[in-house]
Design a protein around this motif. Structure first.
Motif, PDB file in Angstrom:
ATOM      1  N   MET A 144     -94.614  42.177  23.495  1.00  0.00           N
ATOM      2  CA  MET A 144     -95.185  40.657  23.706  1.00  0.00           C
ATOM      3  C   MET A 144     -96.353  40.315  22.731  1.00  0.00           C
ATOM      4  O   MET A 144     -96.455  39.359  22.282  1.00  0.00           O
ATOM      5  CB  MET A 144     -95.713  40.585  25.097  1.00  0.00           C
ATOM      6  N   GLU A 145     -97.425  41.260  22.459  1.00  0.00           N
ATOM      7  CA  GLU A 145     -98.439  41.039  21.718  1.00  0.00           C
ATOM      8  C   GLU A 145     -98.227  40.507  20.374  1.00  0.00           C
ATOM      9  O   GLU A 145     -98.936  39.598  19.775  1.00  0.00           O
ATOM     10  CB  GLU A 145     -99.676  42.099  21.533  1.00  0.00           C
ATOM     11  N   ASP A 146     -96.934  41.005  19.720  1.00  0.00           N
ATOM     12  CA  ASP A 146     -96.749  40.689  18.433  1.00  0.00           C
ATOM     13  C   ASP A 146     -95.863  39.538  18.369  1.00  0.00           C
ATOM     14  O   ASP A 146     -95.903  38.716  17.378  1.00  0.00           O
ATOM     15  CB  ASP A 146     -96.358  41.889  17.556  1.00  0.00           C
ATOM     16  N   MET A 147     -95.075  39.287  19.209  1.00  0.00           N
ATOM     17  CA  MET A 147     -94.072  38.004  19.301  1.00  0.00           C
ATOM     18  C   MET A 147     -94.743  36.880  19.752  1.00  0.00           C
ATOM     19  O   MET A 147     -94.176  35.882  19.245  1.00  0.00           O
ATOM     20  CB  MET A 147     -92.902  38.677  20.116  1.00  0.00           C
ATOM     21  N   MET A 148     -95.511  36.934  20.833  1.00  0.00           N
ATOM     22  CA  MET A 148     -96.082  35.506  21.375  1.00  0.00           C
ATOM     23  C   MET A 148     -96.835  34.631  20.122  1.00  0.00           C
ATOM     24  O   MET A 148     -96.547  33.602  20.040  1.00  0.00           O
ATOM     25  CB  MET A 148     -97.143  35.850  22.317  1.00  0.00           C
ATOM     26  N   PRO A 149     -97.646  35.127  19.229  1.00  0.00           N
ATOM     27  CA  PRO A 149     -98.156  34.340  18.135  1.00  0.00           C
ATOM     28  C   PRO A 149     -97.060  34.144  17.088  1.00  0.00           C
ATOM     29  O   PRO A 149     -97.303  32.819  16.828  1.00  0.00           O
ATOM     30  CB  PRO A 149     -99.054  35.617  17.314  1.00  0.00           C
ATOM     31  N   LEU A 150     -95.914  34.604  16.952  1.00  0.00           N
ATOM     32  CA  LEU A 150     -95.059  34.148  16.071  1.00  0.00           C
ATOM     33  C   LEU A 150     -94.079  32.819  16.736  1.00  0.00           C
ATOM     34  O   LEU A 150     -93.695  32.161  16.229  1.00  0.00           O
ATOM     35  CB  LEU A 150     -94.075  35.285  15.744  1.00  0.00           C
ATOM     36  N   MET A 151     -93.869  33.351  18.167  1.00  0.00           N
ATOM     37  CA  MET A 151     -93.266  32.363  18.927  1.00  0.00           C
ATOM     38  C   MET A 151     -93.991  30.990  19.058  1.00  0.00           C
ATOM     39  O   MET A 151     -93.601  29.877  19.026  1.00  0.00           O
ATOM     40  CB  MET A 151     -92.742  32.802  20.253  1.00  0.00           C
ATOM     41  N   THR A 152     -95.092  31.115  19.293  1.00  0.00           N
ATOM     42  CA  THR A 152     -96.156  30.041  19.609  1.00  0.00           C
ATOM     43  C   THR A 152     -96.293  29.177  18.265  1.00  0.00           C
ATOM     44  O   THR A 152     -96.183  27.993  18.097  1.00  0.00           O
ATOM     45  CB  THR A 152     -97.635  30.304  19.831  1.00  0.00           C
ATOM     46  N   ARG A 153     -96.350  29.877  16.991  1.00  0.00           N
ATOM     47  CA  ARG A 153     -96.698  29.294  15.813  1.00  0.00           C
ATOM     48  C   ARG A 153     -95.360  28.496  15.316  1.00  0.00           C
ATOM     49  O   ARG A 153     -95.250  27.203  14.818  1.00  0.00           O
ATOM     50  CB  ARG A 153     -97.186  30.059  14.415  1.00  0.00           C
ATOM     51  N   ALA A 154     -94.345  29.079  15.553  1.00  0.00           N
ATOM     52  CA  ALA A 154     -92.995  28.698  15.280  1.00  0.00           C
ATOM     53  C   ALA A 154     -92.526  27.284  16.169  1.00  0.00           C
ATOM     54  O   ALA A 154     -92.079  26.268  15.699  1.00  0.00           O
ATOM     55  CB  ALA A 154     -91.702  29.598  15.302  1.00  0.00           C
ATOM     56  N   THR A 155     -92.822  27.731  17.296  1.00  0.00           N
ATOM     57  CA  THR A 155     -92.806  26.264  18.442  1.00  0.00           C
ATOM     58  C   THR A 155     -93.597  25.206  18.124  1.00  0.00           C
ATOM     59  O   THR A 155     -93.467  23.987  17.709  1.00  0.00           O
ATOM     60  CB  THR A 155     -93.232  26.781  19.894  1.00  0.00           C
ATOM     61  N   GLU A 156     -94.839  25.585  17.762  1.00  0.00           N
ATOM     62  CA  GLU A 156     -96.078  24.391  17.335  1.00  0.00           C
ATOM     63  C   GLU A 156     -95.515  23.604  16.273  1.00  0.00           C
ATOM     64  O   GLU A 156     -95.673  22.341  15.936  1.00  0.00           O
ATOM     65  CB  GLU A 156     -97.333  24.952  17.066  1.00  0.00           C
ATOM     66  N   ARG A 157     -94.825  24.400  15.140  1.00  0.00           N
ATOM     67  CA  ARG A 157     -94.284  23.881  13.764  1.00  0.00           C
ATOM     68  C   ARG A 157     -93.102  22.919  14.159  1.00  0.00           C
ATOM     69  O   ARG A 157     -93.112  21.818  13.757  1.00  0.00           O
ATOM     70  CB  ARG A 157     -94.229  24.788  12.910  1.00  0.00           C
TER      71      ARG A 157
END
Length: 180
Positions: A1-14
């Motif tokens: 979770m710790e490494d995926m959430m930032p990736l998911m968040t940034r991709a979603t925000e973009r």
């Protein structure tokens, strides 16, 4: 979770940023995803967000509804659902896949459909290199299942030394040189 959430968040925000800038007169434009025009693609993104929110809570895989114009709100709820530690535990009862696999599926959707939307509407798009790397690694492992389930098209030939994002697009059936 710790490494995926930032990736998911940034991709979603973009992707949310891209959706917010789509004009009404662009909804009928074609996209690199042959089965979708811009409106259909945004509707698909709405469904992806709603479905992955449900899956994060160990709920069912949902059917796609009609275009609603509320992708940003759905995406926010999806990220909130995946930010709970229990979302990452075990296997999805409905999909039969580990929760980490579902998170990677969501990441691929956000990264690739963000590109689809940007290309269709003439916007700039550069996904985070780490998101591309994770999506490419995951897709390389899951491509046959993805094709069997209709999520990916036939591969598009891309040079072995092409940028990682171009290789990701080619693996799932997108032409990195696509133009409207």
């Amino acid at each position: 979770m710790e490494d995926m959430m930032p990736l998911m968040t940034r991709a979603t925000e973009r992707t949310v940023e891209l959706v917010r800038t789509v004009r009404q007169d662009q909804l009928g434009l074609p996209t690199p995803c042959a089965k979708f025009d811009v409106k259909d693609l945004v509707s698909h993104l709405e469904w992806v967000a709603e479905m992955f929110e449900s899956l994060a809570g160990k709920g069912p895989r949902l059917e796609q509804g009609p275009y609603a114009g509320d992708f940003p709100e759905r995406a926010e709820r999806t990220l909130a659902a995946w930010s709970r530690p229990e979302a990452w535990e075990g296997t999805s009862p409905d999909m039969g896949l580990p929760m980490g696999v579902l998170a990677h599926m969501y990441l691929v959707d956000m990264v690739v459909h963000g590109w689809d939307l940007a290309r269709a509407t003439g916007q700039k798009y550069e996904p985070a290199p780490e998101a591309v790397s994770r999506a490419l690694h995951f897709t390389d492992q899951m491509v046959e299942m993805g094709r069997q389930r209709g999520a990916f098209g036939p591969p598009v030939a891309v040079p072995d030394d092409a940028p990682a994002f171009d290789r990701l697009l080619g693996v799932i059936g997108r032409d990195p040189a696509w133009k409207a």
